[in-house]
Design a protein around this motif. Structure first.
Motif, short mmCIF file in Angstrom:
data_model
loop_
_atom_site.label_atom_id
_atom_site.label_comp_id
_atom_site.label_asym_id
_atom_site.label_seq_id
_atom_site.Cartn_x
_atom_site.Cartn_y
_atom_site.Cartn_z
N LEU A 29 21.14 53.06 44.96
CA LEU A 29 20.27 52.23 45.79
C LEU A 29 19.15 51.63 44.96
O LEU A 29 18.64 52.26 44.03
N CYS A 50 9.20 44.71 49.51
CA CYS A 50 9.66 45.85 48.71
C CYS A 50 8.83 47.10 48.96
O CYS A 50 7.63 47.03 49.23
N TYR A 108 13.01 49.05 46.33
CA TYR A 108 13.94 48.82 47.43
C TYR A 108 13.47 47.62 48.25
O TYR A 108 12.27 47.46 48.49
N ARG A 109 14.40 46.83 48.72
CA ARG A 109 14.07 45.75 49.64
C ARG A 109 14.34 46.23 51.06
O ARG A 109 15.42 46.74 51.36
N GLY A 111 14.97 44.80 53.88
CA GLY A 111 16.11 44.24 54.59
C GLY A 111 17.44 44.84 54.18
O GLY A 111 18.34 45.03 55.00
N GLU A 112 17.58 45.17 52.90
CA GLU A 112 18.82 45.76 52.40
C GLU A 112 18.96 47.21 52.83
O GLU A 112 20.07 47.70 53.06
N ILE A 113 17.83 47.89 52.95
CA ILE A 113 17.85 49.31 53.28
C ILE A 113 18.12 49.54 54.76
O ILE A 113 18.77 50.51 55.15
N GLN A 114 17.64 48.67 55.62
CA GLN A 114 17.72 48.91 57.06
C GLN A 114 19.17 49.13 57.52
O GLN A 114 19.44 50.03 58.32
N LEU A 116 21.61 50.25 55.69
CA LEU A 116 22.10 51.48 55.08
C LEU A 116 21.61 52.72 55.81
O LEU A 116 22.32 53.72 55.92
#
Length: 226
Positions: A29, A50, A108-109, A111-114, A116
């Protein structure tokens, strides 16, 4: 010996070691970012999505006061997650984050984490618990400013650093007396006088560039018996 209280057992740069373990172990990640000493990670007023995990090193977050001076707000060491508030609510940064040593973070961004998070409940749980501990530490700080003696305030701060040394030796705190005062709500004169008392006990040594904790076990023992 009594069990450590949540605030003492989970200092912001010690905490995190247990609670952020899933984040630390998942290297697939985010993006690694290396920072040199005194390098600014982000500045107060910056706007981006971020948040960060400290893998090694140390980050100071500061707030620019209206008179142009800087207030040292918090210190983050290995395992700490920070910057999540601005990332998730899409607001400008309210602090400046600066590396005070060779530091490695994962970026971490939001939007990308949400997406996941729905598939990785252990990441969600760790993040929520870390946020809870950070709020508890803030409440304890405010309470300490109102009621604790100067010595107790410094013991809390240095004790948190001592707990962090269990994971990664960092004997020299690069904090000026003025910065320690800002973090404990004390004047520089009071900080200097109190540090002399702690030094006379053999618990610390004052150096030109910071404070060295020479007896971390003394601070940890005091925290764990409160």
């Amino acid at each position: 010996m009594a069990s450590p209280s949540p605030a003492s057992a989970f200092a912001s740069w010690d905490a995190a070691r247990a609670l952020s373990a899933p984040w630390m172990s998942d290297t697939s990640l985010g993006t690694l970012q290396r920072l040199a000493p005194d390098e600014v990670l982000f500045a107060q007023g910056d706007h981006h999505d971020c948040f960060y995990l400290v893998r090694s090193g140390c980050i100071h977050t500061t707030v620019l006061r209206s008179d142009g001076s800087q207030l040292l707000l918090e210190i983050f060491g290995p395992g700490a997650i920070f910057g999540e508030a601005s990332a998730f609510i899409d607001r400008p940064r309210h602090v400046t984050a600066t590396a005070v040593a060779e530091t490695v973070v994962t970026r971490y961004r939001a939007g990308e984490i949400q997406a996941l998070l729905a598939r990785s409940p252990e990441l969600v749980l760790g993040l929520l618990r870390l946020l809870g501990i950070k709020h508890r530490i803030l409440i304890d700080k405010l309470s300490s400013f109102a009621s604790s003696s100067p010595e107790a305030r410094l013991i809390d701060l240095l004790g948190r650093a001592a707990l962090g040394q269990r994971q990664e030796p960092t004997p020299l705190l690069r904090l000026t007396h003025a910065q320690i005062g800002a973090m404990t709500g004390l004047s520089r004169v009071t900080v200097t006088r109190t540090l002399k008392t702690l030094a006379a006990r053999g618990w610390i040594a004052t150096r030109p560039r910071g404070v060295e904790i020479t007896s971390p076990e003394a601070f940890i023992a005091l925290l764990e018996t409160r």
